[in-house]
Design an enzyme around this catalytic site. Structure first.
Site, PDB file in Angstrom:
ATOM      1  N   CYS A  97       0.784  -1.311   0.014  1.00 44.38           N
ATOM      2  CA  CYS A  97      -0.028  -0.059   0.081  1.00 44.38           C
ATOM      3  C   CYS A  97       0.883   1.425   0.038  1.00 44.38           C
ATOM      4  O   CYS A  97       0.675   2.226  -0.878  1.00 44.38           O
ATOM      5  CB  CYS A  97      -0.925   0.100   1.206  1.00 44.38           C
ATOM      6  SG  CYS A  97      -2.174  -1.112   1.126  1.00 44.38           S
ATOM      7  N   HIS A  98       1.719   1.185   1.002  1.00 45.92           N
ATOM      8  CA  HIS A  98       2.560   2.570   0.902  1.00 45.92           C
ATOM      9  C   HIS A  98       4.068   2.117   1.239  1.00 45.92           C
ATOM     10  O   HIS A  98       4.723   3.277   1.477  1.00 45.92           O
ATOM     11  CB  HIS A  98       1.959   3.697   2.312  1.00 45.92           C
ATOM     12  CG  HIS A  98       0.635   3.864   1.949  1.00 45.92           C
ATOM     13  ND1 HIS A  98      -0.344   3.135   2.664  1.00 45.92           N
ATOM     14  CD2 HIS A  98      -0.112   4.751   1.093  1.00 45.92           C
ATOM     15  CE1 HIS A  98      -1.536   3.550   2.349  1.00 45.92           C
ATOM     16  NE2 HIS A  98      -1.391   4.758   1.450  1.00 45.92           N
ATOM     17  N   GLY A  99       4.308   1.161   0.801  1.00 44.95           N
ATOM     18  CA  GLY A  99       5.816   0.742   0.773  1.00 44.95           C
ATOM     19  C   GLY A  99       6.544   0.743   2.037  1.00 44.95           C
ATOM     20  O   GLY A  99       7.644   1.209   2.290  1.00 44.95           O
TER      21      GLY A  99
END
Lengths: 189, 426, 296
Positions: free
Chosen positions: A153-155
């Site tokens: 999703c956001h690394g």
């Protein structure tokens, strides 16, 4: 308010009341109304919390002997996935070596386990809540810069111990409350 | 409202009613509201938005007659609406497309307000009420997107409610309280449905205040000068009802095009997959109208800071009336501010673009290099681009607008609206 | 009986769980990027006036029934949908699909689980048009257990649930091939695909649990006799059942299954457009007329 005040002070029968006593009555009435309103509001607000049946959703038992080395299973617990990973020797070594590394949320690999029935630690079986501590996505296994878990999703990158190493997530992957029922079965919750 | 009432009841019955409940008088005064005579088409979006709100409430109330708000029933019931309910496909498509159209119109309406300085005194409250409406619209849109219970619904809800978990100390309990459990589940879906049904009526109430306030202070106009005489104004009806009516009809053409020919273009394929708490889709993207804020959220590598920045991006709109120090309302007479405004609009689009892409992908390719025998493109990443755009977004409100008020040399303002019309500058 | 069922279920669940992790392993191992490019097909249902090819949807239904339905369900469809307006077997003489002879025959071909009204025992009976398409597996673990851990997705909205839509489904069905040399020999060692996986560059990660479902002539298409409109009949020859033809037909069927109201939607949309054009023009004329004496 001030109008009523003057009116009452020049009451026809002449006897005037103590103004401070009247103020007290107003304040007490107001306070009682506030308490009443608050008491009504409380159940209206708290009904949104987890209901009894949700809280009772309780615990699950997982047979860890079925998880082969280098594999991971997911089980659903309280609507969230629980990862049970059978770590390889290399993964354990990498996790323990990184105890000394500069960690975002410092925790030793050994502190991420509960004791087995014999009272020692089994570093091969890692049990975690498979929910990224950023915004709750499910990280992908054997991925990311540290070969642990990677959240698409956001690394966020987690290492082989599930500790946050890089990215926006603030905390390590959570270790659920669990215990060993026997050598091969754990109870989560 | 604005000026003395001009309504005179003609019949005995209307006179009788007017003495007891002057509701016709209220309507008549509303329709006769003197509006500046130089309003352009950008001022038609108020009417368009009213139409959008009515369409959403109407179609939503109908959908609620067929929708089943449970984790087992939601996805199936949406399919049933599309397949078996008479004209269900039409009403569902109207509601889903309508949400996008609503946001499209509200963004144009807001940019219009920014350009013509409609937030400045005495219209600060009109602007702030508008911001409140926009905020509730965002909440309503988010709650509604959860209802079809597809993969994006579920994971969108998980990520957004996760924002509250980031609040120090109380975050986790607050999140659990919002969800009604440990994760997004049936209690969450049911309360989201309840609130999604409620909020549009709250919006309608605040729209009432918004319109009341604008009728009290009078409308702004493209040159930003307050009307000086009756010559500067026209009665709202029939002049602007007909002009707005034409604009609404044209807007409906765009609406209908998406509704009938591209019903899925504004959605995401993953939402045709039933929600699965065990699998996260590889790319979680919100609906297009949240993308700029999503990009701001991801621009910072820290959870709490990202959320604060995102909240701040909306919050700063609330104090805008006091940040812009210029005495001149319309940017037609502000040559420098106009340039900064255009860059601001471009940056908002760039933020939207960044929000739709993975942060580590290359946004602006500079060249290619060889890594391990493979050629890899390098250049500016989306996350970097979104940082630049985020900085500009905030810089526009502070310090650009406050400073410009002091240093900008504005063009000479016309004397009156009528004079400007004569000179062809209105 | 109950004991055996429990054991089967537990077994199925375990295989499912291990299959899940296997899937992750496979993805990590086969993550090599392929140069596969999806081609856009010239579907008859594309565009503002596109419609479904009814004969192709009918053939596609046959492919679904004889091949796909071994593993894939159509949970949102009922047999009656086949005979509703816009459906492949719609007959204007029997607008109520429950009376549609062809739909009745097609439904009758399926076994539907039911409860015996007298004894209460679970039974299976032939389907009627009002029935839903039956589930293929009783539950998800059972589905995974029968498919080496992979879950065959429901096909009701598959063309909507995949980026690329019908183009992607067609591409996936025709792209099965042997593992190319460079894929097999990446990183210098010979790579063994996990058991149960198949090479398909159209699929993300290039390894898919579904074996190539279609081969040439796996289905026998029948020619169709239709009335020629002059009292006589006309025979429409069936196309050769190549993999491409089968894939096209079943994709056309799935596109219809995912969006059965498309034709009526586009038709109404056109009328709405026409109306709005005229209405806008009238609105514009009114507006200009009212403003004609106003300087602005």
């Amino acid at each position: 308010m001030s109008d009523t005040h003057t009116q009452e002070n020049t009451h026809e029968d002449g006897h005037s009341e103590d103004p401070s006593r009247r103020d007290f009555i107003y304040i007490a009435t107001g306070a009682a109304a506030a308490v009443g309103a608050g008491s009504v509001a409380w159940p209206l607000v708290s009904q949104m919390g987890a209901a009894a049946d949700t809280r009772a959703a309780g615990s699950i038992e997982i047979d860890i002997s079925k998880v082969a080395e280098g594999q991971q299973i997911k089980a659903l617990w309280r609507g969230k996935p629980v990862f049970v990973r059978h770590r390889t020797a290399a993964e354990i070594a990498a996790a323990e070596a990184d105890d000394a590394a500069d960690l975002i949320d410092p925790q030793a690999d050994a502190d991420r386990f509960v004791p087995t029935p014999e009272g020692n630690i089994n570093p091969a079986i890692l049990v975690m809540v498979g929910v990224c501590t950023h915004f709750g996505c499910i990280p992908v296994g054997e991925a990311g810069d540290f070969n642990g878990w990677y959240c698409p999703c956001h690394g966020s990158h987690y290492d082989t111990s599930g500790r946050i190493r890089k990215g926006p997530a603030p905390k390590n992957l959570e270790i659920p409350t669990y215990s060993y029922v026997s050598d091969s079965v754990i109870k989560v919750g | 409202m604005h000026g003395p009432s001009t309504y005179e009841p003609k019949y005995a019955a209307s006179r009788w009613l007017d003495k007891r409940l002057p509701i016709i008088r209220m309507g008549a005064d509303f329709m006769a509201f003197p509006s500046p005579r130089n309003l352009n088409y950008w001022y038609a979006f108020g009417a368009i938005l009213t139409m959008c709100l009515i369409v959403q409430i109407l179609s939503g109330v109908i959908l609620a007659m067929h929708y089943v708000p449970t984790v087992d029933g939601a996805f199936d019931s949406v399919q049933r609406i599309k397949r078996d309910v008479p004209y269900g496909w039409l009403i569902q498509s109207m509601h889903a497309t309508g949400a996008s159209m609503f946001f499209l119109a509200v963004y144009i309406h807001m940019f219009r307000g920014l350009f013509y300085g409609s937030y400045k005194a005495p219209r600060e409250l009109v602007w702030i009420l508008g911001c409140v409406i926009y905020l509730i619209m965002m909440a309503t849109g988010f709650l509604g997107y959860t209802l079809p219970w597809g993969q994006m619904s579920f994971w969108g809800a998980t990520v957004i409610t996760g924002f509250f978990g980031a609040i120090p100390v109380v975050g986790e309990s607050l999140q659990q309280w919002l969800l009604g459990g440990y994760s997004v589940g049936n209690p969450t879906l049911q309360r989201f449905f309840s609130l999604h049904y409620l909020l549009p009526f709250v919006i309608a109430a605040i729209v009432g205040l918004h319109v009341w306030a604008i009728h009290h202070v009078g409308q702004n106009n493209p040159i930003g000068i307050t009307e000086k005489s009756k010559k500067d104004t026209l009665s709202f009806h029939p002049y602007y009802t007909m002009k707005d009516g034409f604009a609404v009809a044209v807007f409906l053409l765009i609406f209908a095009f998406f509704m009938f020919y591209l019903p899925d273009a504004l959605g995401h394929a993953d939402n045709y997959q039933r929600a699965n708490p065990l699998v996260t889709p590889p790319h979680i993207v919100p609906e297009w109208y949240y993308l700029p804020f999503y990009a701001i959220l991801r621009a910072v590598p820290d959870k709490l800071a990202g959320i604060l920045l995102m909240v701040g991006a909306i919050g700063i709109l609330f104090v805008l009336p006091w940040l812009d120090t210029s005495k001149v309302r319309s940017m037609r007479f502000r040559p420098v501010a106009r340039v900064f405004f255009i860059i601001f609009v471009i940056m908002c689009f760039i933020l939207g673009w960044c929000g739709a892409r993975a942060p580590d992908d290359i946004a602006i390719k500079i060249g290619e290099k060889m890594v391990d025998g493979e050629s890899v493109a390098y250049g500016m990443k989306f996350v970097t681009l979104s940082r630049i755009a985020t900085i500009y977004y905030f810089a526009y409100f502070f310090p650009i607008l406050p400073l410009l008020g002091f240093v900008e040399k504005t063009k000479e303002l016309p004397e009156s609206i009528t004079k400007a019309i004569h000179e062809g500058t209105a | 009986m109950a004991n055996r069922l429990t054991k089967t279920l537990i077994g199925a669940a375990l295989i499912g769980l291990s299959g899940l992790s296997l899937g992750t392993v496979a993805m990590a191992a086969g993550g090599g990027k392929s140069d596969h490019k999806m081609e856009h097909q010239d579907w008859g249902f594309n565009g503002m006036f596109g419609t479904y090819d009814r004969l192709a949807v009918q053939r596609g239904y046959q492919v679904y029934r004889e091949v796909c339905a071994a593993c894939h369900a159509l949970e949102h469809l009922s047999f009656r949908h086949l005979g509703e307006k816009g459906g492949p077997y719609y007959n204007p003489k029997t607008p109520n699909p429950n009376d549609n002879v062809e739909v009745k025959a097609l439904a009758n071909d399926w076994l539907i689980p039911d409860i015996d009204g007298e004894t209460g025992d679970p039974i299976e009976r032939p389907g009627i048009p009002a029935d839903k398409f039956p589930d293929i597996y009783p539950n998800e673990p059972a589905a995974r257990a029968s498919n080496g851990g992979a879950l065959p997705p429901d096909l009701s909205v598959i063309t909507k649930a995949r980026t690329g839509g019908a183009d992607y489904i067609y591409d996936l069905l025709v792209s099965y091939k042997d593992m190319p040399h460079e894929y097999k020999m990446k990183d210098g060692v010979e790579y063994e695909m996990p058991i149960g996986m198949n090479y398909n560059p159209a699929f993300e990660g290039s390894e898919i649990a579904m074996a190539a479902p279609l081969v040439d002539d796996i289905i026998e298409y029948a020619s169709i006799t239709v009335s020629d409109g002059h009292g006589g009949t006309e025979t429409i020859e069936a196309p050769a059942a190549t993999v491409e033809q089968l894939s096209r037909d079943v994709t056309e069927f799935l596109a219809w299954a995912g969006d059965p109201k498309m034709e009526v939607r586009k038709k109404i949309g056109f009328s709405v457009f026409l109306f709005l054009f005229i209405f806008s023009a009238l609105m514009f004329a009114t507006y200009k007329n009212i403003w004609r004496d106003v300087e602005h």
